[in-house]
Design an enzyme around this catalytic site. Structure first.
Site, PDB file in Angstrom:
ATOM      1  N   GLU A 286       0.826  -1.202   0.000  1.00  0.00           N
ATOM      2  CA  GLU A 286       0.000   0.000   0.000  1.00  0.00           C
ATOM      3  C   GLU A 286       0.862   1.254   0.000  1.00  0.00           C
ATOM      4  O   GLU A 286       0.621   2.194  -0.767  1.00  0.00           O
ATOM      5  CB  GLU A 286      -0.931   0.003   1.212  1.00  0.00           C
ATOM      6  CG  GLU A 286      -1.793   1.248   1.331  1.00  0.00           C
ATOM      7  CD  GLU A 286      -2.779   1.376   0.192  1.00  0.00           C
ATOM      8  OE1 GLU A 286      -2.817   2.451  -0.438  1.00  0.00           O
ATOM      9  OE2 GLU A 286      -3.503   0.415  -0.094  1.00  0.00           O
ATOM     10  N   ASP A 290       1.002   4.112  -3.082  1.00  0.00           N
ATOM     11  CA  ASP A 290       0.711   5.529  -2.885  1.00  0.00           C
ATOM     12  C   ASP A 290       1.893   6.405  -3.284  1.00  0.00           C
ATOM     13  O   ASP A 290       1.743   7.390  -4.017  1.00  0.00           O
ATOM     14  CB  ASP A 290       0.361   5.790  -1.415  1.00  0.00           C
ATOM     15  CG  ASP A 290      -0.940   5.134  -0.993  1.00  0.00           C
ATOM     16  OD1 ASP A 290      -1.634   4.576  -1.866  1.00  0.00           O
ATOM     17  OD2 ASP A 290      -1.262   5.176   0.206  1.00  0.00           O
ATOM     18  N   SER A 501      -7.766   2.467  -3.272  1.00  0.00           N
ATOM     19  CA  SER A 501      -6.508   2.917  -2.669  1.00  0.00           C
ATOM     20  C   SER A 501      -5.521   3.348  -3.745  1.00  0.00           C
ATOM     21  O   SER A 501      -4.572   4.080  -3.459  1.00  0.00           O
ATOM     22  CB  SER A 501      -5.886   1.810  -1.822  1.00  0.00           C
ATOM     23  OG  SER A 501      -5.635   0.667  -2.602  1.00  0.00           O
ATOM     24  N   ILE A 544     -19.029   9.371 -16.035  1.00  0.00           N
ATOM     25  CA  ILE A 544     -19.020   7.924 -16.238  1.00  0.00           C
ATOM     26  C   ILE A 544     -20.459   7.430 -16.182  1.00  0.00           C
ATOM     27  O   ILE A 544     -21.149   7.618 -15.172  1.00  0.00           O
ATOM     28  CB  ILE A 544     -18.169   7.209 -15.174  1.00  0.00           C
ATOM     29  CG1 ILE A 544     -16.759   7.816 -15.121  1.00  0.00           C
ATOM     30  CG2 ILE A 544     -18.106   5.711 -15.447  1.00  0.00           C
ATOM     31  CD1 ILE A 544     -15.981   7.734 -16.404  1.00  0.00           C
ATOM     32  N   GLY A 576     -24.566  12.433 -14.835  1.00  0.00           N
ATOM     33  CA  GLY A 576     -24.483  13.299 -13.670  1.00  0.00           C
ATOM     34  C   GLY A 576     -23.843  12.573 -12.496  1.00  0.00           C
ATOM     35  O   GLY A 576     -23.208  11.533 -12.653  1.00  0.00           O
ATOM     36  N   ASP A 578     -23.266  10.189  -9.375  1.00  0.00           N
ATOM     37  CA  ASP A 578     -23.804   8.905  -8.914  1.00  0.00           C
ATOM     38  C   ASP A 578     -22.926   8.375  -7.782  1.00  0.00           C
ATOM     39  O   ASP A 578     -21.760   8.767  -7.656  1.00  0.00           O
ATOM     40  CB  ASP A 578     -23.881   7.894 -10.070  1.00  0.00           C
ATOM     41  CG  ASP A 578     -22.537   7.622 -10.717  1.00  0.00           C
ATOM     42  OD1 ASP A 578     -21.669   7.026 -10.056  1.00  0.00           O
ATOM     43  OD2 ASP A 578     -22.348   8.006 -11.892  1.00  0.00           O
TER      44      ASP A 578
END
Length: 596
Positions: A286, A290, A501, A544, A576, A578
Site C-alpha cells: 500500500e 501511494d 486505494s 461515467i 451526472g 452517482d
C-alpha cells in the site's frame, strides 16, 4: 447451553460497567460486548494508557462557517486560508472550561507533567487504576476470539456532571478495532509480456491492460507536465498499520515508468513513534503504491510520507471482527500532529487510502475526527480519501444487536469535509469498477453543496433500495479515477494492485498539478475541493455512465463470515453525479479552464 451463554454475557457486561453515581454523567455506552470479543478479566491497574479528550465547542458552527467561507468560490473570503494561530483562536475554548478539565484530571491523580493542553483537545497519560476512578468505570481485557489479540477497553465511562457539557469524548475507551487499506486485490507478479513493454507502449495502451503513470498522463490529459518545486505546494501521503514506503522500490518504479523523474524522492514525517523501516519482510504494498504514483505524477512537488504508529479503533462488525494489539489512535495522532504544523509546513494535498465501515466507530469519534479534517480544510489542505472497495456494502447488516439488513457506508470517505475518490476500469469509455464503494452516510447529513446533484440521482433511483440507506445522508464518492491493475514495484518485483486505494493517490497528484497551475498565476491552492467541484468544477470531469458496483453477496469479503444477502445490490453509474463514480474522472485541460 444457550441459557448459560446468555448468563455469562450478562455477567461480563455487569463486570464491565459500574453504576454511575448521581454526580457523574455517562458520556459513551455500549449495550453489550461487541460481536467477536470476549471479556477475559480485569485490566492490570498499573497499565498505562494514552488518552485523547475532545472538548465540546460552545459554537461548532464557527468552524463550519469558516471552512465554507474560505472554500466556496464567489465568497469574499474564498482562498484566504487560515494560519495555524488563526485556527487556534477560532477553536480555543474559554479559559474556565480548560481549567475545569485540567483541574479534574490533576485532582483525580493524573501527573500534571503527563497532561498536554492543546486548546480544543487535551492529551493525558495515566494508569488504569487512576483512569477507572476518573471515569467511574472498570477497564477490562477483551480478547478477539478470531486471533486471540487482547485490548484494554470498557463498555461505558462517565465524567462529573460539572464538566460533562464540555466533554465530547475520551478515547481509547469504548473503541474496538482497526483500519484497513482499501485495496481489494493484490495480484501475482505480472506476465513477462507486460513487464517487457516500453513506456511508450504503456501510454498507448491507455490503461487497458495495466495502469501506469504513462497511461494515466495520456488518459487524463496531463501529458508531460510536471509540478514545480515550491514550498507552498506539498503533498502528504498517510501511512498506517506498519506499512513502510521503500526508497529502493520507488527508484525501480521511476526508472521503469518515469525515467525523467529518476532521482526524485520523498521525506518522512514520523508521528507518535511511527517508523519507515527499509527492507525486511513487513508489508509495503500500500505504501509503495501511494508513493510511486504521487511522486511519479508530480515528481518535483515536495512529498512527505506521514507514518503513524498504532492501529485504529472500531466496534467490530462482520467486516472487521479483529484488530492488532495497540492502544494508540492513529487518526487522532496524525490529525492532531498536522493541525499543529505551521501553515508553511502543511501539505496542500493529503491522500489517505484507509477506511472502515462507518458503523464500526462511535458517533462521537466520527464527528470529532471529521471536524479535524474540516480544520485542515480551513488551512488550505485538500483532504483526499479512497471511497472503499465493498460497493454498497460487504456485511450489509447493522452491528447494533438487531442485525438489520443495511448498506454499509465507509468512513472517513463519508465525512463531508473530505473529497472521496471512487474507482473506474477500462477505457473507451471508462466504466465504474464493481468494487468501488459509495452510498449515503448514516451519520452526516447531506451538505448543501451537493444537495442539487444528489437530488437528481435520487429522482432517477426512485424507490429502489428503499430502507437500506438514508437518502438524506452525505453522499459519496465525489469523483473517481482508475482503480484496477496498477503496476507497482514491491520488494523489487513488479506487481499489479487494484482498489480505490490506487485511485486516491493518482487523484491527489492531479490536484497538486492544479495547485501548481494556480500558484504560477498568483492564486492560492484549492484547499477543500467539494464546494468548487459541485458548483462549477464538475464540468472538468468526464461523466461515467457505464458499469456499477456490487455487494451484499451473502458473505463478508474480508472475514468470509456469512452475512446478509441483497440480490443484485448495486449502485449504477448514471448521467451526472452517482454514488459509484461521483462526477467522474479528471480531464486536466478542462479542469484548468473551470478553476476559480
Amino acid at each position: 447451553m444457550r441459557l448459560l451463554k446468555f448468563v455469562c454475557l450478562l455477567a461480563s457486561v455487569a463486570a464491565a460497567k459500574p453504576t454511575p453515581g448521581a454526580s457523574h454523567k455517562v458520556i459513551e455506552h455500549l449495550d453489550f460486548v461487541p460481536e467477536g470479543w470476549q471479556m477475559v478479566g480485569a485490566a492490570d491497574p498499573a497499565a498505562i494508557i494514552d488518552f485523547w479528550l475532545a472538548i465540546e465547542r460552545e459554537n461548532p458552527e464557527k468552524l463550519y462557517d469558516t471552512i465554507y467561507d474560505v472554500s466556496t468560490p464567489g465568497r469574499a473570503q474564498y482562498g484566504k486560508h487560515l494560519k495555524r494561530e488563526e485556527l487556534d483562536d477560532l477553536l480555543r475554548p474559554r479559559v474556565e472550561t480548560s481549567e475545569s478539565i485540567i483541574s479534574w484530571l490533576t485532582n483525580g491523580g493524573v501527573n500534571p507533567q503527563h497532561i498536554r493542553d492543546e486548546g480544543d483537545w487535551v492529551k493525558f497519560s495515566t494508569n488504569v487504576k487512576t483512569a477507572e476512578k476518573l471515569m467511574n468505570t472498570r477497564f477490562n481485557v477483551f480478547k478477539d476470539n478470531l486471533n486471540s489479540v487482547s485490548k484494554i477497553r470498557t463498555l461505558e465511562y462517565s465524567v462529573p456532571v460539572a464538566i460533562s457539557a464540555h466533554v465530547q469524548m475520551i478515547q481509547p475507551t469504548t473503541l474496538f478495532g482497526r483500519q484497513k487499506p482499501q485495496n481489494s486485490l493484490i495480484l501475482n507478479p505480472l506476465t513477462k509480456d507486460l513487464e517487457s513493454m516500453s513506456v511508450e507502449e504503456f501510454a498507448a495502451s491507455q490503461c487497458r491492460s495495466l495502469v501506469t503513470t504513462a497511461c494515466l498522463r495520456e488518459l487524463y490529459g496531463l501529458g508531460d507536465r510536471v509540478t514545480q518545486a515550491r514550498d507552498d505546494n506539498r503533498i502528504g501521503v498517510s501511512g498506517f498499520l506498519e506499512e513502510y514506503a521503500q526508497y529502493r522500490d520507488l527508484e525501480l518504479f521511476l526508472s521503469r515508468f518515469e525515467p525523467s523523474a529518476k532521482g526524485f524522492n520523498f521525506s518522512e514525517g514520523l508521528i507518535a513513534g511511527g517508523k519507515n523501516t527499509q527492507g525486511g519482510p513487513g508489508s509495503s504494498t500500500e505504501a509503495n503504491l501511494d508513493m510511486q504514483y504521487v511522486v511519479g505524477l508530480s515528481h518535483k512537488a515536495k512529498v512527505t510520507y506521514y507514518s503513524t504508529a498504532g492501529r485504529g479503533p472500531l466496534v467490530p462488525d462482520l467486516s472487521q471482527p479483529s484488530q492488532a494489539s495497540n492502544n494508540n489512535e492513529p487518526y487522532l495522532e496524525q490529525l492532531r500532529y498536522l493541525v499543529k504544523l505551521p501553515k508553511n509546513q502543511l501539505p496542500s494535498v493529503l491522500t489517505t487510502s484507509y477506511g472502515e465501515t462507518e458503523q464500526s466507530l462511535p458517533a462521537s469519534y466520527t464527528k470529532a475526527t471529521c471536524d479535524l479534517f474540516a480544520q485542515l480544510g480551513t488551512m488550505g489542505v485538500s483532504v483526499i480519501f479512497s471511497s472503499g472497495d465493498t460497493g454498497p456494502g460487504s456485511s450489509c447488516q447493522t452491528n447494533d444487536g438487531k442485525n438489520a439488513t443495511r448498506f454499509n457506508p465507509i468512513y472517513p470517505a463519508s465525512c463531508p469535509f473530505v473529497t472521496s475518490i471512487g474507482g473506474t476500469v477500462g477505457t473507451g469509455p471508462e466504466r465504474a469498477v464493481s468494487f468501488s464503494s459509495g452510498g449515503f452516510s448514516d451519520r452526516f447529513p447531506c451538505p448543501q453543496y451537493q444537495d442539487n446533484a444528489v437530488k437528481g440521482y435520487l429522482k432517477i433511483l426512485g424507490n429502489q433500495w428503499s430502507g437500506l440507506f438514508d437518502p438524506n445522508g452525505r453522499a459519496f464518492p465525489d469523483i473517481a479515477a482508475q482503480g484496477s491493475n496498477y503496476a507497482v514495484y514491491d520488494k523489487g518485483r513488479m506487481t499489479g494492485v487494484s482498489g480505490t486505494s490506487a485511485s486516491a493517490p493518482a487523484m491527489a497528484a492531479i490536484i497538486a498539478q492544479l495547485n501548481d497551475f494556480r500558484l504560477a498565476k498568483g492564486s492560492p491552492v484549492l484547499g477543500f475541493l467539494n464546494p468548487w467541484i459541485y458548483s462549477k468544477g464538475f464540468s472538468g470531469f468526464t461523466d461515467i455512465v457505464d458499469g456499477g458496483s456490487r455487494g451484499c453477496t451473502g458473505y463478508d469479503i474480508y472475514s468470509g463470515l456469512k452475512a446478509k444477502k441483497v440480490p443484485y445490490a448495486s449502485w449504477n453509474a448514471t448521467k451526472g453525479w452517482d454514488p459509484v463514480t461521483g462526477f467522474g474522472t479528471p480531464n486536466f485541460q478542462a479542469l484548468t479552464k473551470v478553476l476559480p
